[in-house]
Design an enzyme around this catalytic site. Structure first.
Site, short mmCIF file in Angstrom:
data_model
loop_
_atom_site.label_atom_id
_atom_site.label_comp_id
_atom_site.label_asym_id
_atom_site.label_seq_id
_atom_site.Cartn_x
_atom_site.Cartn_y
_atom_site.Cartn_z
N GLY A 71 -8.27 0.59 2.80
CA GLY A 71 -7.50 1.77 2.36
C GLY A 71 -6.70 1.51 1.11
O GLY A 71 -5.49 1.72 1.09
N ALA A 72 -7.38 1.08 0.04
CA ALA A 72 -6.64 0.70 -1.17
C ALA A 72 -6.88 1.64 -2.34
O ALA A 72 -6.61 1.28 -3.47
CB ALA A 72 -6.98 -0.74 -1.56
N SER A 73 -7.37 2.85 -2.07
CA SER A 73 -7.58 3.78 -3.18
C SER A 73 -6.25 4.35 -3.66
O SER A 73 -6.15 4.85 -4.76
CB SER A 73 -8.52 4.90 -2.74
OG SER A 73 -8.04 5.49 -1.56
N ARG A 74 -5.23 4.28 -2.82
CA ARG A 74 -3.91 4.83 -3.19
C ARG A 74 -2.84 4.19 -2.32
O ARG A 74 -3.14 3.36 -1.43
CB ARG A 74 -3.90 6.35 -3.04
CG ARG A 74 -4.25 6.83 -1.64
CD ARG A 74 -4.60 8.31 -1.62
NE ARG A 74 -5.23 8.69 -0.37
CZ ARG A 74 -4.57 9.19 0.68
NH1 ARG A 74 -3.29 9.35 0.62
NH2 ARG A 74 -5.22 9.49 1.79
N VAL B 129 -12.91 2.62 8.70
CA VAL B 129 -12.58 1.43 9.50
C VAL B 129 -12.62 1.71 11.00
O VAL B 129 -12.66 0.78 11.80
CB VAL B 129 -11.20 0.81 9.13
CG1 VAL B 129 -11.19 0.26 7.73
CG2 VAL B 129 -10.07 1.80 9.36
N SER C 102 4.30 -1.23 11.41
CA SER C 102 5.38 -0.32 11.00
C SER C 102 6.59 -0.64 11.86
O SER C 102 6.44 -1.08 13.01
CB SER C 102 4.97 1.13 11.26
OG SER C 102 6.11 1.97 11.19
N TYR D 297 1.21 7.01 16.87
CA TYR D 297 1.32 6.06 15.76
C TYR D 297 2.10 4.80 16.19
O TYR D 297 1.71 3.68 15.90
CB TYR D 297 2.02 6.78 14.61
CG TYR D 297 2.19 6.02 13.33
CD1 TYR D 297 1.11 5.80 12.47
CD2 TYR D 297 3.45 5.55 12.92
CE1 TYR D 297 1.27 5.14 11.26
CE2 TYR D 297 3.62 4.89 11.72
CZ TYR D 297 2.53 4.69 10.88
OH TYR D 297 2.71 4.02 9.68
N LYS E 173 0.80 0.99 16.20
CA LYS E 173 1.47 -0.04 15.40
C LYS E 173 2.04 -1.16 16.30
O LYS E 173 2.07 -2.32 15.88
CB LYS E 173 2.58 0.59 14.55
CG LYS E 173 2.04 1.53 13.46
CD LYS E 173 1.03 0.86 12.54
CE LYS E 173 0.70 1.68 11.31
NZ LYS E 173 -0.32 1.05 10.46
N ILE F 165 8.62 4.00 3.11
CA ILE F 165 8.09 3.65 1.79
C ILE F 165 7.57 4.92 1.12
O ILE F 165 6.86 5.71 1.78
CB ILE F 165 6.93 2.62 1.90
CG1 ILE F 165 7.32 1.44 2.82
CG2 ILE F 165 6.48 2.14 0.52
CD1 ILE F 165 8.44 0.58 2.35
P1 NAP Z 1 -1.58 6.69 2.40
O1 NAP Z 1 -0.89 6.89 1.09
O2 NAP Z 1 -1.84 7.87 3.26
O3 NAP Z 1 -2.96 5.89 2.12
C1 NAP Z 1 -3.79 5.59 3.20
C2 NAP Z 1 -4.99 4.82 2.71
O4 NAP Z 1 -5.79 4.50 3.86
C3 NAP Z 1 -5.87 5.58 1.76
O5 NAP Z 1 -6.43 4.68 0.82
C4 NAP Z 1 -6.98 6.14 2.67
O6 NAP Z 1 -8.24 6.34 2.01
C5 NAP Z 1 -7.12 4.99 3.65
N1 NAP Z 1 -7.70 5.41 4.93
C6 NAP Z 1 -7.23 6.34 5.79
N2 NAP Z 1 -8.03 6.43 6.86
C7 NAP Z 1 -9.04 5.55 6.65
C8 NAP Z 1 -10.19 5.17 7.39
N3 NAP Z 1 -10.47 5.74 8.57
N4 NAP Z 1 -11.02 4.24 6.88
C9 NAP Z 1 -10.74 3.66 5.69
N5 NAP Z 1 -9.67 3.95 4.94
C10 NAP Z 1 -8.83 4.90 5.42
O7 NAP Z 1 -0.76 5.69 3.33
P2 NAP Z 1 0.34 4.58 2.95
O8 NAP Z 1 1.68 5.22 3.07
O9 NAP Z 1 -0.03 3.89 1.71
O10 NAP Z 1 0.19 3.62 4.22
C11 NAP Z 1 -0.54 2.42 4.21
C12 NAP Z 1 -0.29 1.66 5.50
O11 NAP Z 1 1.10 1.38 5.63
C13 NAP Z 1 -0.69 2.45 6.75
O12 NAP Z 1 -1.22 1.57 7.72
C14 NAP Z 1 0.63 3.00 7.23
O13 NAP Z 1 0.61 3.29 8.61
C15 NAP Z 1 1.55 1.85 6.87
N6 NAP Z 1 2.96 2.26 6.79
C16 NAP Z 1 3.38 3.13 5.83
C17 NAP Z 1 4.72 3.47 5.76
C18 NAP Z 1 5.26 4.41 4.72
O14 NAP Z 1 6.47 4.67 4.74
N7 NAP Z 1 4.45 4.90 3.79
C19 NAP Z 1 5.63 2.94 6.69
C20 NAP Z 1 5.15 2.06 7.66
C21 NAP Z 1 3.82 1.72 7.70
P3 NAP Z 1 -8.57 7.76 1.29
O15 NAP Z 1 -7.74 7.81 0.04
O16 NAP Z 1 -10.03 7.65 0.99
O17 NAP Z 1 -8.20 8.81 2.27
#
Ligand code: NAP
Length: 248
Positions: A13-16, A65, A143, A156, A160, A189
């Site tokens: 999930g590293a496209s963004r 995944v 998380s 969620y 986690k 974040i």
């Molecule tokens: P995000 O901006 O929504 O990005 C999610 C990424 O995961 C995207 O690249 C997406 O791909 C990919 N993805 C989603 N479902 C997928 C699947 N089934 N197979 C492969 N790739 C998939 O999320 P984020 O905020 O960066 O979060 C990243 C991680 O950190 C997650 O595990 C999240 O639970 C954790 N986290 C985030 C926060 C926060 O505050 N942001 C806090 C705690 C934990 P597409 O672009 O192709 O959809």
């Protein structure tokens, strides 16, 4: 500071968002990067270009995944293309937030499938490779809600918390093979994921953070870089909170 030249990292999930920041940081330190995403191919291609501009080899793969066979094939394809894998970062994740009262079975299943089962699928896919090579780093993005719980996130938080249990178990299984397995527990974040939060919930969370700011994606990426580095070789089974003190 940290040096990863010649290593190959898979970041899911590293496209963004956080995953992209992790990929860029590891590339900055010299690692080649293979990453997957689910949908947005254009964003993934942009990320590949940004990674290549740092002078490393990079490739994007479309792969869910949550799909066991597809995850296994993904790792096979990456090993065929990159030669070997040294680091796996299980980052891909989704939310389907709502109180359990209104949570559908499909909301629960989808979140478990991507966050928890996805981490299992990808870990299982690199497990034998790391065992044979007698080295490897697995870094799971959990998380703080996996530690504290959170109203509206029972699906969620369960996923986690499960990742934390899996991290500690696999750390025990693979320790004798020189493979470390750790988790990072981010707080709040700034990403697309948190941009989707209701304004009131966002304000309340920000007010509760002792450091009085939202975290940046680089805060997580820097911690991944440390855990992937030689300097962290004696740390395993650990959960590092990166949350500005939110879960103290
Ligand atoms: P995000 O901006 O929504 O990005 C999610 C990424 O995961 C995207 O690249 C997406 O791909 C990919 N993805 C989603 N479902 C997928 C699947 N089934 N197979 C492969 N790739 C998939 O999320 P984020 O905020 O960066 O979060 C990243 C991680 O950190 C997650 O595990 C999240 O639970 C954790 N986290 C985030 C926060 C926060 O505050 N942001 C806090 C705690 C934990 P597409 O672009 O192709 O959809």
């Amino acid at each position: 500071m940290f040096e990863l030249t010649g290593k190959t990292a898979i970041v899911t999930g590293a496209s963004r968002g956080i995953g992209k920041a992790i990929a860029l940081k590891l590339a900055e330190l010299g690692a080649n990067i293979a990453f997957n995403h689910l949908g947005d191919g254009e964003k993934a291609e942009e990320t590949v270009k940004e990674l290549e501009a740092l002078g490393v080899k990079a490739a994007a793969y479309e792969c869910n995944v949550a799909d066991f066979e597809a995850s296994s094939k993904l790792v096979e394809d990456i090993i065929a293309e990159f030669g070997e894998v040294h680091i796996l970062v299980n980052n891909a994740g989704i939310v389907r937030d709502t109180l359990m009262l209104s949570m559908k079975e499909s909301d629960f299943d989808a979140v478990i499938a991507v966050n928890l089962k996805g981490t299992f699928n990808m870990t299982k896919a690199v497990y034998k490779h790391f065992m044979k090579k007698r080295r490897g780093r697995i870094i799971n993005i959990s998380s703080i809600v996996g530690i504290t719980g959170n109203a509206g996130q029972s699906n969620y938080a369960s996923a986690k918390a499960g990742i934390i249990g899996m991290t500690k178990s696999i750390a025990k299984e693979l320790g004798s093979r020189n493979v470390t397995v750790n988790a990072i527990a981010p707080g709040f974040i700034r990403t697309d994921m948190t941009d989707g939060m209701p304004e009131k919930a966002r304000e309340a969370t920000l007010a509760a953070i002792p450091l009085k700011r939202a975290g940046e994606v680089t805060d997580i990426a820097n911690t991944v870089a440390f855990l992937a580095s030689d300097e962290a070789s004696y740390i395993t089974g650990e959960v590092i909170k990166v949350d500005g003190g939110l879960a103290i």
